[in-house]
Scaffold this active site. Structure first.
Site, mmCIF file in Angstrom:
data_model
loop_
_atom_site.group_PDB
_atom_site.id
_atom_site.type_symbol
_atom_site.label_atom_id
_atom_site.label_comp_id
_atom_site.label_asym_id
_atom_site.label_seq_id
_atom_site.Cartn_x
_atom_site.Cartn_y
_atom_site.Cartn_z
ATOM 1 N N ARG A 168 -35.725 -61.928 60.084
ATOM 2 C CA ARG A 168 -34.736 -62.723 59.963
ATOM 3 C C ARG A 168 -34.653 -64.297 61.233
ATOM 4 N NH1 ARG A 168 -31.147 -65.921 61.133
ATOM 5 N NH2 ARG A 168 -29.079 -66.209 60.742
ATOM 6 N N TYR A 171 -35.597 -67.667 62.570
ATOM 7 C CA TYR A 171 -34.969 -69.217 62.843
ATOM 8 C C TYR A 171 -34.904 -69.520 64.444
ATOM 9 C CZ TYR A 171 -31.612 -73.034 61.940
ATOM 10 O OH TYR A 171 -30.619 -73.703 62.669
ATOM 11 N N ARG A 212 -25.102 -71.216 52.866
ATOM 12 C CA ARG A 212 -24.842 -71.282 53.767
ATOM 13 C C ARG A 212 -23.316 -70.666 53.093
ATOM 14 N NH1 ARG A 212 -26.097 -75.725 58.203
ATOM 15 N NH2 ARG A 212 -26.416 -77.108 56.413
ATOM 16 N N VAL A 213 -22.685 -70.070 53.918
ATOM 17 C CA VAL A 213 -21.184 -69.614 53.215
ATOM 18 C C VAL A 213 -20.489 -70.955 52.998
ATOM 19 C CG1 VAL A 213 -21.125 -67.029 54.219
ATOM 20 C CG2 VAL A 213 -20.057 -68.770 55.331
ATOM 21 N N PHE A 217 -17.799 -71.018 48.786
ATOM 22 C CA PHE A 217 -16.930 -71.365 49.223
ATOM 23 C C PHE A 217 -16.860 -72.886 48.065
ATOM 24 C CE2 PHE A 217 -16.302 -68.340 52.926
ATOM 25 C CZ PHE A 217 -17.200 -66.619 52.269
ATOM 26 N N GLY A 233 -17.174 -60.224 56.076
ATOM 27 C CA GLY A 233 -16.124 -60.949 56.833
ATOM 28 C C GLY A 233 -15.341 -61.470 58.139
#
Length: 340
Positions: A168, A171, A212-213, A217, A233
């Protein structure tokens, strides 16, 4: 104001826009969230006397995103993958390098490609620029370079912890290396480079592959579905509306000091992921529900507990923003809803 009004307002900022006069401006990652907003600002400047070259790998996506500019002689699409040497005869006087795989699914499935594209992209563009009258190179890095901190707000000099043995970390580790490569080109070859580190950025023109979140959403909200949380969260983040982010980038491009990095964030938009989910659910009239993430999804997650940026250095260039995050999220949803 609308998104279009926001874009036009950037052109009205008190900046030395004349420095761009007669120049060729190359933007890589031009169909991405930040890159496409940069193109919008440049193409909607009523006093533009420069040419914009929007570079990307997908010509179909580019033609759709930039359909309003295709008949303008000052706009050009350049099909280009930054992993390859740039084959052109154009002098790009300003290069804004915003191309990068920033979606978490890439971090878990293509970590090698993520690392190499971040590093090789900088090398290929700087090699080309040095031989073609480049005046300034701006690298769009990431707040992920800070890693896990000790609770303080991140200034540009801070360096937190990144576990380099985790895939991970492809990046943040490659973003760190790319920044060092930028300043190394400046030190060894005299390239004029500046670096920006955007916080988590949101806006209407995210791509279909962006997972991405905030993008997930908003997709839930537009479908009238519950907002799906796949973590506690509790992670606390700095956020920034994409037009505010891009306005800061122009301050850095036109007024920033060479070989320096600048944070970009809205200090009024420091919230947890759960608070973001609840904000979007409140605006869209949906609910927040929790689901267990798959192993693949968990592998791409950014687990940093607190990522809050200090933006005093950027503000010293004259940059400032106004308005609430909820207003800008609502604007983002409204624009996205009207898109085909």
């Amino acid at each position: 104001m609308s998104y279009a009004d926001d874009i036009r307002s950037v052109s009205a900022l008190d900046l030395p826009w004349t420095a761009l006069g007669g120049c060729n401006i190359l933007i890589t990652g031009a169909t991405g969230l930040i890159g496409s907003c940069m193109v919008d600002v440049l193409m909607n400047n009523p006093k533009r006397d420069y040419c914009v070259y929007a570079a990307g790998r997908n010509e179909v996506n580019a033609r759709e995103r930039f359909r309003d500019y295709l008949g303008d002689g000052r706009f050009h699409f350049l099909k280009y993958d930054v992993r390859e040497a740039l084959d052109s005869d154009v002098d790009f006087h300003y290069v804004i390098h915003a191309a990068s795989n920033a979606s978490p699914n890439f971090f878990s499935t293509k970590p090698v490609e993520v690392m190499l594209s971040n590093i090789e992209g900088v090398k290929n563009l700087l090699d080309y620029g040095i031989g073609h009258n480049m005046r300034r190179f701006m690298y769009v890095s990431s707040g992920e370079v800070y890693g896990e901190g000790d609770g303080r707000d991140f200034t540009e000099e801070y360096s937190g912890y990144v576990d380099i043995t985790k895939p991970r970390s492809c990046y943040p580790s490659s973003k760190r290396a790319a920044e060092t490569l930028c300043v190394s080109y400046a030190a060894e070859y005299g390239a004029d480079v500046v670096i920006v580190r955007p916080s988590h950025t949101y806006g209407p023109h995210f791509t279909s592959s962006d997972n991405r979140v905030y993008a997930q959403f908003i997709r839930n909200a537009l479908k009238g579905e519950d907002i799906v949380m796949k973590s506690s969260g509790s992670q606390y983040r700095s956020w920034c509306y994409v037009v505010d982010c891009v306005s800061a980038m122009f301050y850095v491009l036109l007024k920033g000091e060479t070989m320096q990095a600048y944070n970009i964030a809205d200090h009024q938009s420091n919230i947890t992921i759960m608070e973001l989910a609840r904000m979007i659910s409140r605006i869209s009239g949906t609910k927040v529900v929790c689901e267990v993430p798959s192993d693949g999804e968990k592998a791409g997650y950014n687990t940093v507990t607190k990522s809050v940026f200090d933006t005093h250095k950027t503000e010293q260039l004259g940059w400032s923003i106004s308005g609430t995050m909820e207003e800008k999220i609502q604007k983002t949803i409204c624009v996205r809803q009207s898109m085909p």
